[in-house]
Design a protein around this motif. Structure first.
Motif, short mmCIF file in Angstrom:
data_model
loop_
_atom_site.label_atom_id
_atom_site.label_comp_id
_atom_site.label_asym_id
_atom_site.label_seq_id
_atom_site.Cartn_x
_atom_site.Cartn_y
_atom_site.Cartn_z
N LEU A 1 -10.74 -0.89 -4.76
CA LEU A 1 -9.60 -0.06 -5.18
C LEU A 1 -8.32 -0.85 -5.18
CD1 LEU A 1 -10.34 3.19 -3.12
CD2 LEU A 1 -10.84 2.78 -5.54
N PRO A 2 -7.47 -0.66 -6.20
CA PRO A 2 -6.16 -1.30 -6.18
C PRO A 2 -5.26 -0.65 -5.12
CG PRO A 2 -6.35 0.15 -8.08
CD PRO A 2 -7.71 0.12 -7.43
N LEU A 3 -4.57 -1.47 -4.36
CA LEU A 3 -3.61 -0.99 -3.38
C LEU A 3 -2.21 -1.09 -3.99
CD1 LEU A 3 -2.50 -0.11 -0.66
CD2 LEU A 3 -2.76 -2.47 0.15
N VAL A 4 -1.58 0.06 -4.18
CA VAL A 4 -0.27 0.13 -4.81
C VAL A 4 0.81 0.15 -3.74
CG1 VAL A 4 1.24 1.51 -6.28
CG2 VAL A 4 -1.20 1.32 -6.82
N GLY A 5 1.78 -0.74 -3.87
CA GLY A 5 2.91 -0.76 -2.94
C GLY A 5 4.12 -0.09 -3.55
N ARG A 6 5.23 -0.76 -3.56
CA ARG A 6 6.46 -0.19 -4.12
C ARG A 6 6.34 -0.10 -5.65
NH1 ARG A 6 11.17 0.74 -1.98
NH2 ARG A 6 10.58 -0.38 -0.08
N VAL A 7 6.73 1.05 -6.19
CA VAL A 7 6.60 1.31 -7.62
C VAL A 7 7.98 1.22 -8.27
CG1 VAL A 7 5.89 2.97 -9.37
CG2 VAL A 7 4.61 2.79 -7.22
N ALA A 8 8.09 0.38 -9.27
CA ALA A 8 9.36 0.23 -9.98
C ALA A 8 9.60 1.42 -10.90
CB ALA A 8 9.36 -1.07 -10.78
N ALA A 9 10.87 1.74 -11.10
CA ALA A 9 11.25 2.88 -11.93
C ALA A 9 10.76 2.69 -13.36
CB ALA A 9 12.76 3.05 -11.91
N GLY A 10 10.23 3.78 -13.93
CA GLY A 10 9.88 3.79 -15.33
C GLY A 10 8.62 3.05 -15.70
N GLN A 11 7.85 2.58 -14.72
CA GLN A 11 6.61 1.85 -15.02
C GLN A 11 5.41 2.62 -14.51
OE1 GLN A 11 6.77 -2.14 -13.55
NE2 GLN A 11 8.66 -2.66 -14.60
N PRO A 12 4.26 2.48 -15.16
CA PRO A 12 3.05 3.17 -14.70
C PRO A 12 2.72 2.78 -13.26
CG PRO A 12 2.72 2.22 -16.88
CD PRO A 12 4.03 1.70 -16.38
#
Length: 227
Positions: A103-114
């Motif tokens: 599974l991909p581990l998602v950290g900080r998510v940038a604005a406006g991106q999937p």
């Protein structure tokens, strides 16, 4: 079900299974009061005593200061699904269900991106599918303590399944404006609410003034460091 490594009394097994089913169904463990009501205990103290016994046996962890601070350990779930040796002493065969999910581990998510954009993926983690009733699509690293009283703490890894709809009371990952947040879902006549599980945080009303998207449904939780 018990093993020689993790001997549980029938009542302890019943409580363990109740906790596991609650996490699989809603993404969070039950409260002591909910355990007591479900199993017919006279008080939440009786549920607490059984939980303390399970913690002493090493099959769960209790997080102090939260009403839902009950954690299942990944190695516990795997051990409780492992077949015993045959009387002839033959070696155990691996269960197909213990194949690892990557599974991909998602950290900080940038604005406006999937949310699953490559630059958000910190790493790929192998986890047992036996931990989840519904197969997750990704893990999200939790930021902050707005869901503290649901047993979801800063740094935990939330297992998330991508969905288009959610039911009231479920824990979801949502994007509101430039922020991705973990909250409890509620829809009423006034629209959508994202509810925290910490009195220090205020409910969020989705009023249409900012872009909004439901990014997924919580289907499990891994404590940071226990993957």
């Amino acid at each position: 079900m018990t093993t020689s490594k993790i001997p549980l009394t029938p009542r302890q097994q019943e409580i363990f299974d109740l906790v596991r089913r609650s996490i699989e169904r809603t993404g969070t463990p039950p409260t002591r009061a909910e355990i007591a009501a479900t199993l017919g205990f006279k008080s939440a103290n009786a549920a607490e005593e059984h939980l303390q016994a399970l913690a002493r046996k090493g099959v769960i962890e209790l997080v102090s200061g939260t009403s839902r601070g009950i954690r299942l350990k990944a190695d516990t779930l795997r051990a409780m699904r492992r077949p015993a040796r045959s009387p002839e002493g033959q070696s155990e065969l691996p269960l197909p269900g213990l194949a690892q999910l990557l599974l991909p581990l998602v950290g900080r998510v940038a604005a406006g991106q999937p949310i699953l954009a490559q630059e958000h993926v910190e790493q790929q983690l192998a986890v047992s599918p036996e931990l989840f009733q519904q197969t997750p699509d990704y893990l999200l690293r939790v930021k902050g303590l707005s869901m503290r009283d649901a047993g979801i703490l800063d740094g935990d890894l939330l297992a998330v399944r991508k969905v288009a709809e959610a039911r009231n009371g479920q824990i979801v990952v949502a994007r509101l404006g430039d922020e991705v947040t973990v909250k409890r879902w509620k829809r009423d006549a006034d629209g959508i609410w994202l509810l925290p599980e910490n009195p220090d945080f205020r409910p969020i009303h989705v009023d249409g003034s900012e872009p909004f998207a439901l990014e997924g449904l919580a289907v499990g939780l891994l404590r940071s460091g226990l993957q």
